[in-house]
Design a protein around this motif. Sequence first.
Motif, short mmCIF file in Angstrom:
data_model
loop_
_atom_site.label_atom_id
_atom_site.label_comp_id
_atom_site.label_asym_id
_atom_site.label_seq_id
_atom_site.Cartn_x
_atom_site.Cartn_y
_atom_site.Cartn_z
N LEU A 157 9.98 83.62 53.83
CA LEU A 157 9.66 82.42 53.06
C LEU A 157 10.82 81.42 53.04
O LEU A 157 11.97 81.80 52.83
CB LEU A 157 9.30 82.81 51.62
N ARG A 158 10.48 80.15 53.18
CA ARG A 158 11.49 79.10 53.22
C ARG A 158 12.28 79.01 51.91
O ARG A 158 13.49 78.91 51.91
CB ARG A 158 10.85 77.75 53.54
N GLU A 159 11.54 79.06 50.78
CA GLU A 159 12.22 78.91 49.49
C GLU A 159 13.22 80.03 49.22
O GLU A 159 14.29 79.81 48.65
CB GLU A 159 11.20 78.81 48.35
N ASN A 160 12.87 81.26 49.66
CA ASN A 160 13.81 82.38 49.49
C ASN A 160 15.05 82.19 50.36
O ASN A 160 16.17 82.51 49.95
CB ASN A 160 13.12 83.70 49.86
N ALA A 161 14.85 81.67 51.57
CA ALA A 161 15.97 81.43 52.47
C ALA A 161 16.90 80.35 51.91
O ALA A 161 18.13 80.47 51.99
CB ALA A 161 15.46 81.02 53.84
N VAL A 162 16.32 79.30 51.35
CA VAL A 162 17.14 78.23 50.75
C VAL A 162 18.03 78.80 49.66
O VAL A 162 19.24 78.54 49.62
CB VAL A 162 16.25 77.10 50.19
N LYS A 163 17.44 79.59 48.78
CA LYS A 163 18.20 80.14 47.65
C LYS A 163 19.34 81.05 48.13
O LYS A 163 20.47 80.95 47.65
CB LYS A 163 17.25 80.91 46.72
N PHE A 164 19.02 81.93 49.06
CA PHE A 164 20.05 82.85 49.56
C PHE A 164 21.16 82.09 50.28
O PHE A 164 22.35 82.37 50.10
CB PHE A 164 19.43 83.89 50.50
N MET A 165 20.78 81.09 51.09
CA MET A 165 21.78 80.30 51.81
C MET A 165 22.66 79.52 50.85
O MET A 165 23.88 79.40 51.05
CB MET A 165 21.10 79.35 52.79
N GLU A 166 22.08 78.98 49.80
CA GLU A 166 22.89 78.26 48.81
C GLU A 166 23.96 79.17 48.21
O GLU A 166 25.11 78.77 48.05
CB GLU A 166 21.97 77.71 47.71
N ASP A 167 23.55 80.40 47.91
CA ASP A 167 24.52 81.37 47.37
C ASP A 167 25.62 81.68 48.39
O ASP A 167 26.81 81.74 48.04
CB ASP A 167 23.81 82.67 46.98
N GLN A 168 25.24 81.86 49.64
CA GLN A 168 26.22 82.22 50.67
C GLN A 168 27.14 81.05 51.02
O GLN A 168 28.31 81.27 51.39
CB GLN A 168 25.50 82.71 51.94
N LEU A 169 26.65 79.84 50.90
CA LEU A 169 27.50 78.68 51.19
C LEU A 169 28.53 78.44 50.10
O LEU A 169 29.54 77.77 50.33
CB LEU A 169 26.63 77.43 51.40
N GLN A 170 28.27 79.00 48.93
CA GLN A 170 29.31 79.00 47.89
C GLN A 170 30.32 80.13 48.14
O GLN A 170 31.51 79.98 47.89
CB GLN A 170 28.67 79.18 46.51
N ARG A 171 29.81 81.22 48.65
CA ARG A 171 30.67 82.38 48.95
C ARG A 171 31.58 82.11 50.15
O ARG A 171 32.76 82.47 50.14
CB ARG A 171 29.78 83.60 49.22
N PHE A 172 31.01 81.50 51.19
CA PHE A 172 31.77 81.22 52.42
C PHE A 172 32.01 79.70 52.52
O PHE A 172 31.06 78.93 52.54
CB PHE A 172 31.01 81.69 53.66
N GLY A 173 33.24 79.33 52.59
CA GLY A 173 33.60 77.91 52.64
C GLY A 173 33.39 77.30 54.01
O GLY A 173 33.00 77.98 54.97
N PRO A 174 33.67 75.99 54.15
CA PRO A 174 33.55 75.31 55.44
C PRO A 174 34.34 76.02 56.54
O PRO A 174 35.47 76.45 56.33
CB PRO A 174 34.13 73.93 55.15
N GLY A 175 33.68 76.19 57.68
CA GLY A 175 34.33 76.83 58.81
C GLY A 175 34.28 78.34 58.80
O GLY A 175 34.73 78.98 59.76
N GLU A 176 33.73 78.93 57.74
CA GLU A 176 33.72 80.40 57.65
C GLU A 176 32.40 81.03 58.13
O GLU A 176 32.32 82.24 58.25
CB GLU A 176 33.99 80.84 56.20
N ILE A 177 31.42 80.20 58.42
CA ILE A 177 30.14 80.67 58.98
C ILE A 177 29.86 79.86 60.23
O ILE A 177 29.91 78.63 60.21
CB ILE A 177 28.99 80.50 57.98
N GLN A 178 29.54 80.57 61.32
CA GLN A 178 29.29 79.87 62.59
C GLN A 178 27.82 79.88 63.02
O GLN A 178 27.41 79.09 63.85
CB GLN A 178 30.14 80.49 63.71
N ALA A 179 27.02 80.80 62.47
CA ALA A 179 25.62 80.87 62.92
C ALA A 179 24.73 81.47 61.83
O ALA A 179 25.19 82.22 60.97
CB ALA A 179 25.49 81.71 64.19
#
Length: 310
Positions: free
Chosen positions: A193-215
């Motif tokens: 589901l798209r909405e579940n992916a958005v929520k999880f990604m938002e959490d991970q983008l707070q956990r991992f800063g710029p440049g810390e995720i490549q894919a």
Amino acid sequence: MKRRTVLKTALFAGIAVMLAGPALAQEKIKIGLSQGTMNHPWRVAMVEGNKDYAQKNLPDVDLIITDGQNDSSKQVADVESLMAQGIKVLMISPLTADALTPVVADAMAAGIKVVTLDRKVNTDVTVHVGAENKPIGEAAGKFIAEKLGGKGKIIELQGTGGASAVVDRHQGFVDAIKGTDLEIVATQNCDFLRENAVKFMEDQLQRFGPGEIQAVYAHNDEMALGAIQALEAVGRLNEVVVVGIDGQNNAFEAIKAGKLAATFTYPFVAPEGIEIAYKVAKGEKVDPVIILPGKQVDASNVDQMLGKGF
């Protein structure tokens, strides 16, 4: 008088035969289609594609469709209801393998032919029709490895926990990145589901800063588009390679716009599902496993695919 009674009896008998004849001729082949969930476009396309084909091409088929509503218990009850209605063939795309295995085994034991669509169960069936998930996962892994030069950190957005497609899409991907410096640093079952992916990604983008995720490797296009939405919201899409699976039209459009790196088409088993089920109902011999081909779509060939998805 006796002769008239005999004639009258014969006349009534003839009328009865005339009335019964067409009724028998019009009796339809009952085929059940049990869908695990209709909560995203790929599964809607599967149901609608098979239904439309049956309506247009198979006038002797009564196709009964049920929606498990993303609940394994509901889907088990759906299959039991279809069996009670006297179906000759069960078409089923199981929500999860373990939960639906017993009732599918019951159907087979009752003499009902079973055609599994896309996802499998852990028991023998008459035919399985679908694409191969593990090779798709491998292809996605190789694509990301090539894009990143074999080095980087990945977020994996998985589908429904326990589904055979999810197990294979994950394992194929893991196999493909073995021996590289690619690492899956976060994963979550987002239920396709798209909405579940958005929520999880938002959490991970707070956990991992710029440049810390490549894919980001998403098990379907809906989740890939959710990842893109979350990345765009924080201005980080340009630093992350996002890959999906399925072949939705809006995924092709995202590739054309330079937002999605690639998707891998995954046939939604329509009209192939009902075509095979009809052959089985008619007693025709079919292969026990029918593989439907998919393909990689990226910037190099997206123009040929625009408008051809679902």
